[in-house]
Design an enzyme around this catalytic site. Structure first.
Site, PDB file in Angstrom:
ATOM      1  N   CYS A  50       0.708  -1.241   0.110  1.00  0.00           N
ATOM      2  CA  CYS A  50       0.074   0.042   0.106  1.00  0.00           C
ATOM      3  C   CYS A  50       0.978   1.168   0.082  1.00  0.00           C
ATOM      4  O   CYS A  50       0.379   2.202  -0.365  1.00  0.00           O
ATOM      5  CB  CYS A  50      -0.845   0.066   1.237  1.00  0.00           C
ATOM      6  SG  CYS A  50      -0.178   0.131   2.619  1.00  0.00           S
ATOM      7  N   GLY A 115       6.473  -4.572  11.145  1.00  0.00           N
ATOM      8  CA  GLY A 115       6.996  -5.722  10.782  1.00  0.00           C
ATOM      9  C   GLY A 115       6.492  -6.540   9.601  1.00  0.00           C
ATOM     10  O   GLY A 115       6.940  -7.496   8.930  1.00  0.00           O
ATOM     11  N   MET A 202      -4.750  -7.292   6.443  1.00  0.00           N
ATOM     12  CA  MET A 202      -4.735  -5.780   7.272  1.00  0.00           C
ATOM     13  C   MET A 202      -5.854  -5.889   7.940  1.00  0.00           C
ATOM     14  O   MET A 202      -5.845  -5.275   9.177  1.00  0.00           O
ATOM     15  CB  MET A 202      -4.877  -4.930   6.180  1.00  0.00           C
ATOM     16  CG  MET A 202      -3.650  -4.585   5.124  1.00  0.00           C
ATOM     17  SD  MET A 202      -2.038  -4.089   6.113  1.00  0.00           S
ATOM     18  CE  MET A 202      -2.459  -2.330   5.649  1.00  0.00           C
TER      19      MET A 202
END
Length: 436
Positions: A50, A115, A202
């Protein structure tokens, strides 16, 4: 041959540019094949997230290779050169290697030390291997980048309490709720009617952080309801109501806070949709999808507030100072790993000479062995022949061990080239090839 990377990131391009260059997994093979089909590009792998799109390559010539990649990006995005070029960066050889190490370690991320980028680099490696677009050079480089990312997180404090895009999105919601009440601080989401649209990685992280922040319940929407139910099962302590994406209008009408993170190519929410709804409350939309799931025109709708990934800077900047100090620890690791890769790369210059030397000695060994065996007569058994052949091969390997080790050892390039010339002259080999 040269290593090169061309790309753009949250540092160089806004989300409205980044979303035009995003390459989803379902079209990754086509993109890799297109790039690999260019005669300038020998190996290629693509990192698409993204916040960045980066194309790592092994090219014949740096300028021509970088130009070929830039042309591909222009065709892929549909953007004119003058609109795209200001947002692109490119690095060559040692700078490209150092950049990849920083990316894998999370030092180039919007959320410093996050991470998730390491998982995305691993995915880049997997897709490059699956689609056979990488060779030994990129395989070595990307595998070492993954190891570097792991090492940074285990040997430094950067990975301690590391935040992610999803956690920053939840904190942004808390911050905006506080600001709406005249407080510049994070407020609890306990009283908010919260929805998450999408059931991917996500969204999983969103649920994790919503639960940690005291959210009282979540409406989870996804095209495949079963996938939403599977995800919700991992959060038994968080009340989750699973619905199909067809219930999006109901969600937008009843919820006060909606997070979107889907793989849709086009916006799933726009002003015309919101204007048709009879909403019960103020609606705050937080879109962490790229391409964006929320159209930019929703800000024109009264009672609606919308934020995208670029707005996360506001909350990220509040806790970056401490992490900047941690990043200095990681730089030492990155410099060492970059040096190790470049030493390995330089050692490849010796490989052609080593191979020719080995082939020359092997030819001598085979010829002399055959002469000796022919004099042994028929009484020399097959087993004895194998023993003698193994002995001759062992002698050659012992003779080669020290010079090969020395030729491959880290050393300045002029000294290595001089050593290669000496070996080539002594054994009457062809001159060593130059490795750019």
């Amino acid at each position: 041959m040269h290593i090169a990377v061309v790309g753009l990131s949250h540092r160089t391009a806004p989300v409205e540019i980044r979303e035009k260059l995003s390459i989803p997994e379902q079209t990754m093979e086509t993109s890799l094949q297109t790039l690999r089909g260019n005669d300038q590009i020998l190996e290629v792998s693509i990192l698409s997230t993204c916040n960045r799109l980066e194309i790592y390559t092994l090219v014949r010539h740096p300028e021509r290779g970088i130009s070929a990649i830039s042309d591909f990006l222009g065709q892929h995005s549909g953007l004119a050169t003058e609109d795209l070029s200001p947002h692109l960066f490119n690095f060559h050889h040692d700078e490209a290697v150092a950049h990849l190490m920083r990316v894998a370690a999370g030092l180039d991320s919007l959320v410093l030390g996050e991470g998730q980028i390491l998982s995305q680099v691993k995915k880049m490696v997997r897709l490059g291997q699956e689609h056979k677009s990488m060779g030994p050079i990129l395989n070595r480089l990307l595998t070492q980048a993954v190891s570097t990312g792991k090492r940074v997180r285990s040997e430094t404090n950067l990975g301690t309490g590391a935040v992610s895009i999803s956690s920053a999105a939840v904190e942004l919601a808390q911050l905006k709720l506080g600001q709406a009440q005249g407080e510049d601080q994070l407020m609890t989401l306990e009283s908010e009617l919260v929805a998450v649209v999408g059931a991917g990685r996500m969204s999983r992280l969103l649920l994790q952080h919503l639960q940690a922040k005291g959210c009282s319940g979540v409406m989870l929407l996804n095209r495949t309801r079963q996938r939403a139910e599977d995800l919700s099962a991992d959060f038994p302590e968080l009340p989750v109501e699973c619905r199909p994406l067809d219930d999006l209008n109901h969600c937008l009408s009843t919820c006060s806070l909606v997070f979107t993170s889907t793989a849709a190519d086009d916006p799933i929410v726009d002003a015309s949709l919101l204007k048709q709804l009879k909403r019960r409350s103020f609606l705050r939309l937080i879109d962490i999808g790229v391409p964006r799931n929320i159209a930019s025109d929703v800000v024109d709708v009264p009672g609606v507030e919308s934020h995208d990934v670029d707005d996360l800077h506001e909350v990220v900047s509040r806790n970056q100072e401490a992490r900047q100090q941690m990043a200095k620890e990681a730089e030492v690791v990155l410099q060492e790993e970059t040096r190790l890769f470049l030493e390995w790369w330089d050692s490849l210059e010796a490989v052609p000479t080593i191979n020719r030397l080995r082939a020359t000695l092997e030819a001598i060994r085979a010829e002399e062995l055959q002469k000796a065996l022919s004099r042994m007569g028929p009484d020399f058994s097959a087993r004895e022949r194998k023993v003698v052949e193994a002995l001759s091969k062992g002698i050659i390997n012992k003779i080669l061990h020290t010079p090969v080790t020395q030729l491959r050892a880290p050393q300045a390039r002029p000294e290595r080239q001089q050593a290669l010339r000496v070996v080539a002259s002594l054994f009457e080999l062809d001159p060593p090839l130059e490795n750019g």
